[in-house]
Motif scaffolding. Structure first.
Motif, short mmCIF file in Angstrom:
data_model
loop_
_atom_site.label_atom_id
_atom_site.label_comp_id
_atom_site.label_asym_id
_atom_site.label_seq_id
_atom_site.Cartn_x
_atom_site.Cartn_y
_atom_site.Cartn_z
N LEU A 133 12.26 6.90 1.90
CA LEU A 133 13.22 6.40 0.91
C LEU A 133 12.78 5.02 0.47
CD1 LEU A 133 15.90 6.27 -0.64
CD2 LEU A 133 17.01 5.65 1.50
N MET A 134 12.64 4.82 -0.85
CA MET A 134 12.18 3.54 -1.37
C MET A 134 13.20 3.00 -2.37
SD MET A 134 8.09 4.32 -1.90
CE MET A 134 7.55 2.68 -1.41
N SER A 135 13.57 1.73 -2.20
CA SER A 135 14.45 1.03 -3.13
C SER A 135 13.89 -0.37 -3.31
CB SER A 135 15.88 1.00 -2.59
OG SER A 135 16.75 0.38 -3.52
N LEU A 136 13.28 -0.63 -4.46
CA LEU A 136 12.45 -1.81 -4.63
C LEU A 136 12.89 -2.64 -5.83
CD1 LEU A 136 9.00 -0.02 -4.22
CD2 LEU A 136 10.37 -1.11 -2.42
N TYR A 137 13.03 -3.95 -5.63
CA TYR A 137 13.22 -4.86 -6.76
C TYR A 137 11.85 -5.19 -7.36
CZ TYR A 137 14.70 -8.67 -9.72
OH TYR A 137 14.92 -9.47 -10.82
N THR A 138 10.96 -5.73 -6.54
CA THR A 138 9.59 -6.00 -6.98
C THR A 138 8.74 -4.81 -6.54
OG1 THR A 138 9.94 -8.38 -6.71
CG2 THR A 138 7.65 -7.60 -6.86
N LYS A 139 8.22 -4.07 -7.49
CA LYS A 139 7.65 -2.76 -7.19
C LYS A 139 6.12 -2.72 -7.02
CE LYS A 139 11.52 -0.80 -9.75
NZ LYS A 139 12.16 -2.12 -9.91
N PRO A 140 5.32 -3.43 -7.84
CA PRO A 140 3.87 -3.27 -7.77
C PRO A 140 3.25 -3.46 -6.39
CG PRO A 140 4.46 -4.41 -9.79
CD PRO A 140 5.72 -4.30 -8.98
N PRO A 141 3.71 -4.43 -5.56
CA PRO A 141 3.04 -4.58 -4.26
C PRO A 141 3.13 -3.35 -3.36
CG PRO A 141 4.37 -6.52 -4.78
CD PRO A 141 4.73 -5.47 -5.77
N TYR A 142 4.09 -2.48 -3.64
CA TYR A 142 4.28 -1.31 -2.79
C TYR A 142 3.63 -0.04 -3.34
CZ TYR A 142 7.79 -4.21 -0.51
OH TYR A 142 8.43 -5.23 0.16
N LEU A 143 3.04 -0.13 -4.53
CA LEU A 143 2.46 1.08 -5.14
C LEU A 143 1.33 1.67 -4.30
CD1 LEU A 143 2.41 3.12 -7.40
CD2 LEU A 143 1.00 1.53 -8.73
N PRO A 144 0.39 0.86 -3.78
CA PRO A 144 -0.66 1.47 -2.94
C PRO A 144 -0.08 2.18 -1.71
CG PRO A 144 -1.30 -0.74 -3.61
CD PRO A 144 0.13 -0.58 -4.00
N PHE A 145 0.97 1.61 -1.14
CA PHE A 145 1.61 2.24 0.02
C PHE A 145 2.22 3.58 -0.38
CE2 PHE A 145 5.29 1.96 3.24
CZ PHE A 145 4.53 2.58 4.23
N ALA A 146 2.90 3.59 -1.53
CA ALA A 146 3.49 4.85 -2.01
C ALA A 146 2.40 5.90 -2.24
CB ALA A 146 4.27 4.60 -3.30
N ARG A 147 1.29 5.49 -2.82
CA ARG A 147 0.18 6.43 -3.03
C ARG A 147 -0.35 6.97 -1.70
NH1 ARG A 147 -1.34 6.43 -8.26
NH2 ARG A 147 -1.15 4.51 -9.50
N ASP B 133 12.82 -3.59 -0.92
CA ASP B 133 12.51 -4.95 -1.37
C ASP B 133 13.80 -5.52 -1.97
OD1 ASP B 133 10.20 -6.92 -1.97
OD2 ASP B 133 11.31 -6.82 -3.86
N LEU B 134 14.36 -6.52 -1.32
CA LEU B 134 15.67 -7.05 -1.71
C LEU B 134 15.63 -7.82 -3.03
CD1 LEU B 134 16.88 -8.42 1.75
CD2 LEU B 134 17.49 -6.24 0.68
N TYR B 135 16.80 -7.90 -3.68
CA TYR B 135 16.92 -8.77 -4.84
C TYR B 135 16.46 -10.18 -4.44
CZ TYR B 135 20.15 -5.34 -7.02
OH TYR B 135 20.73 -4.24 -7.57
N PRO B 136 15.78 -10.87 -5.34
CA PRO B 136 15.20 -12.18 -4.99
C PRO B 136 16.21 -13.31 -5.02
CG PRO B 136 14.70 -11.66 -7.25
CD PRO B 136 15.44 -10.45 -6.71
N PHE B 137 17.20 -13.24 -4.15
CA PHE B 137 18.26 -14.24 -4.15
C PHE B 137 17.71 -15.64 -3.88
CE2 PHE B 137 21.41 -16.94 -2.18
CZ PHE B 137 22.49 -16.80 -3.02
#
Length: 208
Positions: free
Chosen positions: A7-21, A101-105
């Motif tokens: 399960l993925m829920s991401l605010y900032t998404k690109p850093p996790y794309l290789p992991f998802a792949r 990846d949490l909202y960047p509070f």
């Protein structure tokens, strides 16, 4: 213990794309909240939107995305057959890996954002997911930062005893992440970022 669903829920998404792949290449089924699902789909990855599991799309302008019994039961379920049967009976699926990846509070606060704009960057569902996955570390891997990805991948390839140690380490990182996140929010209240507390409500010094 194989990882079958993430399960993925991401605010900032690109850093996790290789992991998802990498997860997809391992045959892991990806579930994701609305914006994350759209991003992964655009990147060419197969992904299941959470609304197909929960039966509703995002509510309140995105304030409610992951807060649903089917989602949290799938994260919190233990390995016992009765737990897994309960998840299935409720229409859910068990998740073996949670990536948030949490909202960047903190960044928004440091840039001087105040009031309602800052309130909207207080993450609720993401923090709850991290805490649930960390609590369920006997079965679930939790990733709360791009820095956790390499350790998580090590755990996926590790024998059972080492994999459990990795899940514990990731759980500790997740609880540390949510603790500092909540502390940043508390400090923003103390600093008057949401409006002054007033002299009738002194800060609780023991929590400093």
């Amino acid at each position: 213990m194989p990882v079958r669903r993430a399960l993925m829920s991401l605010y900032t998404k690109p850093p996790y794309l290789p992991f998802a792949r990498e997860l997809v290449s391992r045959g892991v089924e990806l579930y994701a909240s609305g914006g994350t699902a759209a991003y992964l789909r655009e990147a060419g990855l197969p992904v299941i939107s959470l609304d197909t599991l929960t039966g509703f799309s995002e509510l309140l302008g995105g304030r409610v995305k992951t807060l649903h019994p089917r989602v949290f039961a799938g994260v919190l379920a233990r390995s016992e057959p009765e737990d897994l049967s309960s998840v299935e009976a409720a229409g859910g699926v068990p998740f073996d890996l949670v990536v948030v990846d949490l909202y960047p509070f903190e960044d928004a606060r440091d840039k001087g954002l105040r009031g309602e704009e800052l309130v909207e960057l207080v993450d609720i569902g993401g923090v709850a997911l991290l805490r649930a996955a960390a609590k369920a570390h006997a079965r679930v891997f939790v990733v709360s930062s791009p820095a956790d990805v390499s350790l998580a991948l090590e755990g996926l390839d590790a024998p059972p005893e080492r994999a459990l140690a990795v899940r514990r380490a990731l759980a500790e990182r997740a609880f540390r992440r949510t603790a500092f996140y909540d502390l940043a929010i508390a400090h923003a209240f103390r600093e008057g970022r949401f409006g002054e507390l007033g002299t009738a409500f002194p800060a609780e010094e023991s929590g400093s």
